[in-house]
Design a protein around this motif. Structure first.
Motif, PDB file in Angstrom:
ATOM      1  N   TYR A 189       5.763  10.199  -5.267  1.00 21.66           N
ATOM      2  CA  TYR A 189       5.826   9.300  -4.109  1.00 21.66           C
ATOM      3  C   TYR A 189       4.806   9.709  -3.054  1.00 21.66           C
ATOM      4  O   TYR A 189       4.127   8.855  -2.464  1.00 21.66           O
ATOM      5  CB  TYR A 189       7.238   9.309  -3.526  1.00 21.66           C
ATOM      6  CG  TYR A 189       7.340   8.561  -2.211  1.00 21.66           C
ATOM      7  CD1 TYR A 189       7.354   7.167  -2.194  1.00 21.66           C
ATOM      8  CD2 TYR A 189       7.395   9.242  -1.008  1.00 21.66           C
ATOM      9  CE1 TYR A 189       7.429   6.474  -0.990  1.00 21.66           C
ATOM     10  CE2 TYR A 189       7.474   8.553   0.200  1.00 21.66           C
ATOM     11  CZ  TYR A 189       7.493   7.174   0.199  1.00 21.66           C
ATOM     12  OH  TYR A 189       7.554   6.499   1.390  1.00 21.66           O
TER      13      TYR A 189
ATOM     14  N   GLY B 287       1.499   8.504  -3.870  1.00 24.67           N
ATOM     15  CA  GLY B 287       1.356   7.055  -3.964  1.00 24.67           C
ATOM     16  C   GLY B 287       1.214   6.551  -5.382  1.00 24.67           C
ATOM     17  O   GLY B 287       0.669   5.470  -5.607  1.00 24.67           O
TER      18      GLY B 287
ATOM     19  N   GLN C 245       2.360 -11.385   7.432  1.00 21.82           N
ATOM     20  CA  GLN C 245       2.596  -9.995   7.799  1.00 21.82           C
ATOM     21  C   GLN C 245       2.283  -9.755   9.270  1.00 21.82           C
ATOM     22  O   GLN C 245       1.242 -10.205   9.765  1.00 21.82           O
ATOM     23  CB  GLN C 245       1.700  -9.057   6.982  1.00 21.82           C
ATOM     24  CG  GLN C 245       2.104  -8.889   5.538  1.00 21.82           C
ATOM     25  CD  GLN C 245       1.188  -7.903   4.852  1.00 21.82           C
ATOM     26  OE1 GLN C 245       0.039  -8.206   4.529  1.00 21.82           O
ATOM     27  NE2 GLN C 245       1.689  -6.705   4.640  1.00 21.82           N
TER      28      GLN C 245
ATOM     29  N   GLN D 293       2.512  -3.888  10.732  1.00 14.03           N
ATOM     30  CA  GLN D 293       2.893  -3.421   9.408  1.00 14.03           C
ATOM     31  C   GLN D 293       1.663  -3.044   8.594  1.00 14.03           C
ATOM     32  O   GLN D 293       1.675  -2.084   7.825  1.00 14.03           O
ATOM     33  CB  GLN D 293       3.688  -4.501   8.680  1.00 14.03           C
ATOM     34  CG  GLN D 293       4.166  -4.106   7.289  1.00 14.03           C
ATOM     35  CD  GLN D 293       5.080  -2.906   7.315  1.00 14.03           C
ATOM     36  OE1 GLN D 293       6.024  -2.870   8.098  1.00 14.03           O
ATOM     37  NE2 GLN D 293       4.811  -1.913   6.481  1.00 14.03           N
ATOM     38  N   ILE D 294       0.576  -3.800   8.772  1.00 11.29           N
ATOM     39  CA  ILE D 294      -0.670  -3.472   8.067  1.00 11.29           C
ATOM     40  C   ILE D 294      -1.208  -2.134   8.552  1.00 11.29           C
ATOM     41  O   ILE D 294      -1.699  -1.320   7.750  1.00 11.29           O
ATOM     42  CB  ILE D 294      -1.690  -4.600   8.287  1.00 11.29           C
ATOM     43  CG1 ILE D 294      -1.189  -5.885   7.620  1.00 11.29           C
ATOM     44  CG2 ILE D 294      -3.062  -4.211   7.758  1.00 11.29           C
ATOM     45  CD1 ILE D 294      -1.979  -7.115   7.965  1.00 11.29           C
TER      46      ILE D 294
ATOM     47  N   ALA E  53       0.628   0.294   9.722  1.00 10.56           N
ATOM     48  CA  ALA E  53       1.515   1.310   9.148  1.00 10.56           C
ATOM     49  C   ALA E  53       1.163   1.565   7.687  1.00 10.56           C
ATOM     50  O   ALA E  53       1.149   2.713   7.226  1.00 10.56           O
ATOM     51  CB  ALA E  53       2.970   0.870   9.286  1.00 10.56           C
ATOM     52  N   ASP E  54       0.843   0.494   6.943  1.00  8.86           N
ATOM     53  CA  ASP E  54       0.471   0.660   5.532  1.00  8.86           C
ATOM     54  C   ASP E  54      -0.843   1.421   5.386  1.00  8.86           C
ATOM     55  O   ASP E  54      -1.027   2.186   4.434  1.00  8.86           O
ATOM     56  CB  ASP E  54       0.353  -0.707   4.853  1.00  8.86           C
ATOM     57  CG  ASP E  54       1.693  -1.409   4.721  1.00  8.86           C
ATOM     58  OD1 ASP E  54       2.734  -0.723   4.836  1.00  8.86           O
ATOM     59  OD2 ASP E  54       1.697  -2.647   4.524  1.00  8.86           O
ATOM     60  N   SER E  55      -1.768   1.212   6.332  1.00 12.23           N
ATOM     61  CA  SER E  55      -3.077   1.878   6.234  1.00 12.23           C
ATOM     62  C   SER E  55      -2.970   3.386   6.439  1.00 12.23           C
ATOM     63  O   SER E  55      -3.845   4.146   6.008  1.00 12.23           O
ATOM     64  CB  SER E  55      -4.051   1.278   7.250  1.00 12.23           C
ATOM     65  OG  SER E  55      -3.716   1.668   8.571  1.00 12.23           O
ATOM     66  N   THR E  56      -1.910   3.830   7.107  1.00 11.89           N
ATOM     67  CA  THR E  56      -1.715   5.272   7.321  1.00 11.89           C
ATOM     68  C   THR E  56      -0.616   5.841   6.432  1.00 11.89           C
ATOM     69  O   THR E  56      -0.228   6.993   6.598  1.00 11.89           O
ATOM     70  CB  THR E  56      -1.362   5.556   8.789  1.00 11.89           C
ATOM     71  OG1 THR E  56      -0.169   4.827   9.141  1.00 11.89           O
ATOM     72  CG2 THR E  56      -2.484   5.130   9.714  1.00 11.89           C
ATOM     73  N   ALA E  57      -0.120   5.027   5.485  1.00 14.90           N
ATOM     74  CA  ALA E  57       1.006   5.475   4.661  1.00 14.90           C
ATOM     75  C   ALA E  57       0.638   6.703   3.836  1.00 14.90           C
ATOM     76  O   ALA E  57       1.430   7.639   3.698  1.00 14.90           O
ATOM     77  CB  ALA E  57       1.468   4.343   3.749  1.00 14.90           C
TER      78      ALA E  57
ATOM     79  N   LYS F 128       0.688   9.704   6.041  1.00 16.95           N
ATOM     80  CA  LYS F 128       2.058  10.069   6.380  1.00 16.95           C
ATOM     81  C   LYS F 128       2.737  10.756   5.209  1.00 16.95           C
ATOM     82  O   LYS F 128       3.499  11.711   5.385  1.00 16.95           O
ATOM     83  CB  LYS F 128       2.844   8.822   6.789  1.00 16.95           C
ATOM     84  CG  LYS F 128       2.429   8.225   8.118  1.00 16.95           C
ATOM     85  CD  LYS F 128       3.219   6.959   8.397  1.00 16.95           C
ATOM     86  CE  LYS F 128       2.767   6.302   9.686  1.00 16.95           C
ATOM     87  NZ  LYS F 128       3.450   5.012   9.924  1.00 16.95           N
ATOM     88  N   ARG F 129       2.472  10.256   4.012  1.00 15.44           N
ATOM     89  CA  ARG F 129       3.091  10.829   2.826  1.00 15.44           C
ATOM     90  C   ARG F 129       2.652  12.269   2.598  1.00 15.44           C
ATOM     91  O   ARG F 129       3.333  13.030   1.932  1.00 15.44           O
ATOM     92  CB  ARG F 129       2.736   9.996   1.593  1.00 15.44           C
ATOM     93  CG  ARG F 129       3.486   8.683   1.508  1.00 15.44           C
ATOM     94  CD  ARG F 129       2.976   7.872   0.336  1.00 15.44           C
ATOM     95  NE  ARG F 129       3.754   6.655   0.167  1.00 15.44           N
ATOM     96  CZ  ARG F 129       3.426   5.673  -0.671  1.00 15.44           C
ATOM     97  NH1 ARG F 129       2.327   5.776  -1.390  1.00 15.44           N
ATOM     98  NH2 ARG F 129       4.179   4.606  -0.778  1.00 15.44           N
TER      99      ARG F 129
END
Length: 773
Positions: free
Chosen positions: A340, A343, A631, A635-636, A638-642, A645-646
């Motif tokens: 996870y 990714g 969207q 949220q986009i 947040a997704d670009s830094t996912a 963050k992971r």
């Protein structure tokens, strides 16, 4: 010997449990990482003769992996002699229209030889396209993945007789791919279906956009070096003055998207393993103090020093193997977590070598942990031990102090690295994309192939239909939108050709400044229908017009002369770690077709209301159009830094856990030092030392060890961050705040480890200390 070892451990459960937890975590994480590396790196890509498969990239002006357009690909295909076959693949969003609803799915456009290059056979039907099907205007056919066949069509065996309506046109299903088929390329690895390229005349132009990856199968006997030399020579023959080509193994594409995260997590696991070994070594050192009398008696009775040392080594190896067994128990959940964090679409299977690898790692860790205690046992002098150390109050603390310093230094390095990662992440989120994202919504509108030339008309019509909608604050239509799907870069220069700058082009209709929330620096926005008027970003204005006079000046963009009517602050393009980029915002050319358009809406209404307004406008515009789920731009972001963050957040959690484990290991070391110096403490107490003096003596020792460990840790952090910068270019530099935060957290852990031994030293009576000595 093992039985007596287990029996003796019953009386020292706490430290042993902590050492086992540290070893199990580190060995379990290392085993999980090995399974991931085995799948991504060690195993070949799942195609026939994978060593002959390569990716081919264009390179120019710092771009190491630039894509191809159709014209450049055809030039390469005709010129290459080292490639047996080449193929081209590009992404496309497609809309599957059913009786009840329309669904967007991820598809790939591939050339006719794509499946032949990979040597892929179909599960049903065929896995290839004919030259007629690849021709523009030819039959509409599609090959679907096994997953799409099962999830969207319930594994219908008659799928090859069905016709699907995609992007408003009927398509015949000619094949279903085998289970598990994916392309190694990170860009199109999870495509659900494959369509023939069907290049339009515009796409075959030399200056068309570069949106395709190229793969190839080398001829037998041709090596990577020979193929690479050939494509570079082809680039020169084609007259590419500022560009070239390179060849890389296709297997690299599997690990490239997660390479930086792999490096970070591997480094954290390595530090955790070192700390676990240090903890186990501290435990064995503490046990050695308790057993010095027994070992001295054995030595006096004739036991050779090597045998005494081997007992310590056996204890360490047993402890390490026990930790490896526990690590194998928790390896699966750790593998899920690791997948996870990276990714990955699914967790890699457990490597068949994982059990011997884990046991070997456990044995090696146990041996490394026991090395210092074994050396100390080997060099011990039984006569001094039996004589009460010949009146000497303390024993040489060098080994113990070095081990404690190592624990602190490693913990500091991991804490500092995670702090820098978190600071990088938070600074990117705080500075944002360069425009306001509040009340901002976006969705993509794929255009049917036969209606792509209507892009300008549809964009202006859609803006007109939504004009005056309740809550609407701004709208623009076109693309690409920064951060969402950055693309369309090229080069622009002043009209006299003095300066040439790489720039990102955005073709959009509507009020771009209001819709995106860009900051206007000077000038105005273009008026609807104003031909040749453009907005540029401040970075581009500085490069092209260093005198500061940009308004009214002209430049060459996409082969045409454009007039600058406004300058905006600009935005980032691909991610939040980018600087503000040179950009050109211009209207959609009336004679240019677009495969899709992005709709950007800024509205005070809620998402459901905006979606209803948009659906109504699109139904009135064309009933065959389908849109991606609307969207919020937040949220986009947040997704670009996912991905970061992971990596950053679990790394911080791991660092804190590691600091706690280090504190427990340090507690064991300080407790061992306290017991080793109890005679000295008894003498000091007997001659009048106050309890507070004894308390601060132990605390002072912890403080000195903390200072020494942090100095070493700072040096190690500087080296580690420099190495990480080679993998994570956006990583922040070392700053005093990150070091201070890491040092404070570690100081709290170390002081917490110092308190119990210090309190014991201050509260015990001298007579008790002498009795224990």
């Amino acid at each position: 010997m093992i039985r007596s070892l287990i029996r003796s451990y019953r009386f020292n459960r706490g430290p042993i449990l902590l050492a086992l937890i540290a070893l199990a975590l580190s060995i379990g994480a290392s085993s999980a990482m090995f399974s991931v590396m085995d799948t991504l790196v060690l195993r070949p890509v799942p195609y026939s003769e994978p060593g002959r498969l390569v990716s081919i990239w264009r390179t120019f002006q710092g771009e190491a992996r630039a894509q191809f357009n159709a014209h450049k690909y055809q030039s390469l295909e005709q010129a290459t002699q080292t490639m047996e076959q080449t193929a081209l693949v590009g992404g496309v969003d497609a809309v599957l229209e059913g009786p009840e609803r329309r669904e967007l799915f991820k598809a790939a456009r591939v050339s006719a030889k794509f499946f032949t290059v990979l040597r892929t056979n179909a599960y049903l039907g065929r896995a290839y396209f004919t030259p007629e099907e690849e021709r523009n205007g030819g039959p509409n056919v599609i090959v679907i993945s096994h997953g799409m066949w099962k999830s969207r069509f319930a594994a219908d065996p008659s799928i090859l007789t069905r016709s699907l309506k995609i992007n408003g046109s009927p398509f015949s299903v000619v094949g279903v791919l085998p289970p598990g088929f994916t392309l190694a390329s990170g860009s199109y690895a999870h495509a659900e279906a494959y369509l023939p390229t069907k290049f339009s005349p515009e796409e075959l132009e030399p200056g068309a956009g570069s949106d395709f990856d190229v793969i190839g199968r080398m001829r037998q006997g041709i090596g990577l070096v020979g193929a690479d030399q050939e494509v570079r020579a082809i680039a020169k023959r084609l007259g590419w003055t500022i560009a070239s080509m390179r060849v890389a193994p296709l297997a690299e594409e599997r690990v490239r998207p997660v390479k930086a995260r792999l490096v970070l997590i591997q480094g954290a696991i390595a530090l955790l393993l070192l700390i676990a070994c240090s903890n186990a070594s501290a435990l064995l050192l503490a046990r050695l103090v308790d057993r010095e009398g027994i070992l001295a008696v054995k030595s006096a009775l004739g036991a050779p020093p090597f045998r005494l040392a081997s007992e310590i080594v056996l204890e360490g190896v047993f402890l390490g193997c026990l930790g490896a067994i526990l690590g194998l128990v928790i390896e699966y959940p750790l593998r899920l977590i690791l997948s996870y964090q990276l990714g990955l679409a699914e967790a890699p299977p457990r490597s068949p070598w994982i059990i011997p690898i884990a046991l070997s790692l456990g044995a090696a860790s146990g041996f490394a942990s026991s090395l210092l205690p074994a050396v100390k046992a080997y060099r011990s002098q039984p006569a001094r031990v039996l004589a009460g150390f010949s009146g000497r109050a303390t024993r040489t603390p060098g080994i113990r102090n070095a081990l404690a310093g190592l624990l602190i230094a490693l913990s500091f390095m991991l804490l500092a690295a995670s702090s820098i990662m978190l600071r990088t992440l938070f600074s990117q989120i705080r500075r944002g994309p360069g425009f306001r994202t509040d009340h901002l919504y976006v969705c993509s509108l794929p255009l049917p192939r036969d209606r792509r030339n209507l892009a300008w008309g549809w964009a202006t019509d859609l803006i007109g239909r939504l004009h005056g909608a309740p809550g609407l604050q701004g709208i623009c239509v076109g693309g690409p939108v920064p951060i969402l799907d950055a693309g369309g870069y090229g080069y622009t220069q002043t009209e006299n050709g003095e300066r040439k700058v790489k720039v990102w082009f955005h073709r959009m209709e509507g009020d771009i400044v209001k819709a995106l929330g860009l900051s206007m620096v000077e000038g105005r926005t273009p008026v609807a229908g104003e031909i040749g008027a453009i907005l540029i970003s401040r970075p581009l204005a500085k490069e092209l017009f260093p005198d500061g006079q940009a308004i009214g000046r002209t430049l060459l963009a996409t082969g045409e002369v454009k007039t600058v009517v406004g300058v905006v602050e600009g935005s980032r393009e691909i991610g939040l770690d980018d600087p503000l980029c040179p950009q050109v915002y211009q209207a959609i050319p009336r004679d240019v077709g677009l495969p899709s358009m992005d709709i950007v809406i800024r509205s005070a209404a809620d998402a459901a209301t905006v979606r209803a307004q948009l659906d109504a406008a699109l139904r009135n515009l064309d009933a065959d159009l389908g849109v991606r789920t609307l969207q919020p731009f937040d949220q986009i972001i947040a997704d670009s830094t996912a991905g970061q963050k992971r990596t950053a957040i679990p790394l911080a959690i791991l660092a804190i856990c590691t600091a706690a484990l280090s504190a427990f290991g340090l507690f064991g070391l300080l407790d061992e030092i306290f017991r080793a110096r109890r005679r000295e403490l008894a003498i000091r107490s007997a001659i009048g030392a106050e309890p507070s003096d004894l308390f601060f003596m132990v605390v002072g020792l912890g403080g000195r060890l903390l200072a020494f460990g942090m100095l070493c840790g700072m040096a190690g952090t500087a080296v580690m961050v420099r190495l990480l910068h080679t993998q994570v270019a956006s990583l922040a530099a070392i700053d005093p705040l990150s070091l201070l935060a890491s040092g404070l957290l570690l100081a709290l852990a170390v002081m917490g480890a110092c308190l119990p031994p210090a309190l014991r030293a201050s509260r015990m009576a001298p007579a008790t200390l002498f009795d224990q000595g």
